[in-house]
Every structure is written in C-alpha cells, then in structure tokens.
Design a protein around this motif. Structure first.
Motif, PDB file in Angstrom:
ATOM      1  N   HIS A 165     -42.542  23.703-100.392  1.00 41.11           N
ATOM      2  CA  HIS A 165     -42.194  24.029 -99.001  1.00 41.11           C
ATOM      3  C   HIS A 165     -41.396  25.335 -99.000  1.00 41.11           C
ATOM      4  O   HIS A 165     -40.164  25.321 -99.070  1.00 41.11           O
ATOM      5  N   PRO A 166     -42.088  26.471 -98.946  1.00 42.39           N
ATOM      6  CA  PRO A 166     -41.417  27.778 -99.045  1.00 42.39           C
ATOM      7  C   PRO A 166     -40.364  28.051 -97.970  1.00 42.39           C
ATOM      8  O   PRO A 166     -39.516  28.918 -98.158  1.00 42.39           O
ATOM      9  N   HIS A 167     -40.391  27.325 -96.867  1.00 44.31           N
ATOM     10  CA  HIS A 167     -39.443  27.575 -95.777  1.00 44.31           C
ATOM     11  C   HIS A 167     -38.442  26.430 -95.601  1.00 44.31           C
ATOM     12  O   HIS A 167     -37.846  26.291 -94.536  1.00 44.31           O
ATOM     13  N   PHE A 168     -38.225  25.640 -96.632  1.00 48.79           N
ATOM     14  CA  PHE A 168     -37.319  24.492 -96.530  1.00 48.79           C
ATOM     15  C   PHE A 168     -35.878  24.969 -96.381  1.00 48.79           C
ATOM     16  O   PHE A 168     -35.361  25.688 -97.240  1.00 48.79           O
ATOM     17  N   GLU A 169     -35.254  24.556 -95.301  1.00 44.34           N
ATOM     18  CA  GLU A 169     -33.857  24.815 -94.962  1.00 44.34           C
ATOM     19  C   GLU A 169     -33.267  26.021 -95.684  1.00 44.34           C
ATOM     20  O   GLU A 169     -33.736  27.126 -95.526  1.00 44.34           O
ATOM     21  N   THR A 173     -31.692  30.651-100.113  1.00 47.10           N
ATOM     22  CA  THR A 173     -30.307  31.078-100.339  1.00 47.10           C
ATOM     23  C   THR A 173     -29.747  30.432-101.599  1.00 47.10           C
ATOM     24  O   THR A 173     -29.092  31.096-102.412  1.00 47.10           O
ATOM     25  N   LYS A 174     -30.011  29.142-101.768  1.00 50.07           N
ATOM     26  CA  LYS A 174     -29.523  28.447-102.964  1.00 50.07           C
ATOM     27  C   LYS A 174     -30.161  29.029-104.220  1.00 50.07           C
ATOM     28  O   LYS A 174     -29.483  29.192-105.241  1.00 50.07           O
ATOM     29  N   LEU A 175     -31.442  29.345-104.158  1.00 54.02           N
ATOM     30  CA  LEU A 175     -32.109  29.924-105.321  1.00 54.02           C
ATOM     31  C   LEU A 175     -31.513  31.283-105.676  1.00 54.02           C
ATOM     32  O   LEU A 175     -31.305  31.584-106.855  1.00 54.02           O
ATOM     33  N   GLU A 176     -31.243  32.092-104.663  1.00 54.45           N
ATOM     34  CA  GLU A 176     -30.644  33.407-104.918  1.00 54.45           C
ATOM     35  C   GLU A 176     -29.254  33.262-105.527  1.00 54.45           C
ATOM     36  O   GLU A 176     -28.925  33.917-106.523  1.00 54.45           O
ATOM     37  N   ARG A 177     -28.435  32.390-104.946  1.00 52.78           N
ATOM     38  CA  ARG A 177     -27.073  32.195-105.428  1.00 52.78           C
ATOM     39  C   ARG A 177     -27.069  31.618-106.841  1.00 52.78           C
ATOM     40  O   ARG A 177     -26.396  32.130-107.735  1.00 52.78           O
ATOM     41  N   LEU A 178     -27.842  30.563-107.055  1.00 51.43           N
ATOM     42  CA  LEU A 178     -27.872  29.949-108.384  1.00 51.43           C
ATOM     43  C   LEU A 178     -28.578  30.839-109.399  1.00 51.43           C
ATOM     44  O   LEU A 178     -28.247  30.805-110.581  1.00 51.43           O
TER      45      LEU A 178
END
Length: 187
Positions: A165-169, A173-178
């Motif tokens: 789901h590429p547009h999930f909530e 942002t979490k992927l970028e931060r982590l």
C-alpha cells in the motif's frame, strides 16, 4: 431400506451442493480482495484511501454474525479504553474463529495498548500467516518493533507495508526517518 438409501443420497447430494457453493463463494471473495490489492498498488492517493477502506471492510468480514459481533464489541471496548474487556472479546473471537485474521490483528492492538508486546507480536504473526498482505497488521508490527528499538526490523516492516500500500498513512515518513537511522546520514 430403499427409502433410507434415497434419503441418504439426497442428504449427500445436498451437502455436496452446499460445499460447492461455499467453495465458490470463498473463491469469489478471494478474487475480489486480490483485485482490490492489485488496484491499491496502482492507485493515486485519493483512490488508494477508498480502496484501502474497501480492503479493510473485506478483511473485517468473518462470515459469522456472532463473530462479527465479538469483533464489534472488542473494538468498542478498545475505543472506550477498556483494554482488558477488549482482550476478552478478541480472545473469544480468536478461540471461535481461529482462521479469521482480523480477530488476531484486533487483539494484537489491545495487547500492544496493554504493553504486552510478546503476545501482540504473536497475534500479528498469526494474522499475517492467515493474510500475508494484511498491511495494518504489518504496520502494527513495525510500530512495536520501533517502540522496542529494533529499527532495522521496523524499517523492513514499513517497507513491506509500502510495497503493498504505497499511500498508507505516514509509512513514507517513517521509512525516510528510519532509513537515516538504519543506513546512517549522508555527509
């Protein structure tokens, strides 16, 4: 004696017909949800939100009015902050419907709110084993792993959600931060 055989033949034929209808309905349901997942991957953000809601609705159908009621009561208890009651409802649900992934997912949320992370992860594992594309459960796993400081594993979970789901909530942002934590910052 002949009459008994005729009745038995009718009963067997009726059971066979019910089995075929049930299998056909299950196949149609599986095809419907597969189609929704295919559309979700290609959808723009506005359509993705609607399709995601449709998928969640399909995943929330147990096929039993009694089990749907337990799910509803558990969710209501969770919303009211009654975590113990929610766990009880969801446990009854998972006991009576052990192949219903949403029951395990819902209970995992209640366990996580009670900070019982071991049982929460076990229920997520069960939900994902029943429905490998259960993106809300996978997201929940990422959140728990992040809470426990397992950033590499949390990143993997969020990446899996993103692939489904590429547009999930706020998964991007979490992927970028982590990603910065996992790979380190560029100089």
């Amino acid at each position: 004696m002949r009459r008994r055989w005729n009745n038995l033949n009718r009963a067997v034929a009726t059971l066979g017909a019910i089995a075929v209808i049930s299998l056909s309905a299950a196949a149609q349901e599986a095809a419907k949800i597969d189609s929704l997942f295919d559309r979700l991957k290609k959808a723009d953000p506005a359509d993705a939100k609607r399709i995601s809601a449709d998928i969640r609705m399909e995943m929330s159908k147990s096929g039993s009015a009694s089990m749907d009621l337990l799910l509803k009561r558990g969710r209501e208890a969770l919303e009211a902050g009654e975590t113990d009651a929610a766990i009880e409802h969801f446990t009854a649900l998972t006991d009576h419907a052990p192949d219903f992934a949403e029951g395990f997912h819902a209970r995992s949320i209640a366990y996580a709110r009670a900070e019982l992370f071991g049982p929460a992860v076990a229920d997520i594992e069960r939900a994902i084993s029943l429905r490998p594309r259960h993106f809300p459960a996978i997201y929940g796993l990422g959140a728990i792993l992040e809470e426990l400081g397992e950033t590499d594993l949390a990143y993997e979970a969020y990446a899996r959600v993103h692939s489904i789901h590429p547009h999930f909530e706020d998964v991007t942002t979490k992927l970028e931060r982590l990603g910065n934590e996992v790979r380190g910052s560029e100089l």
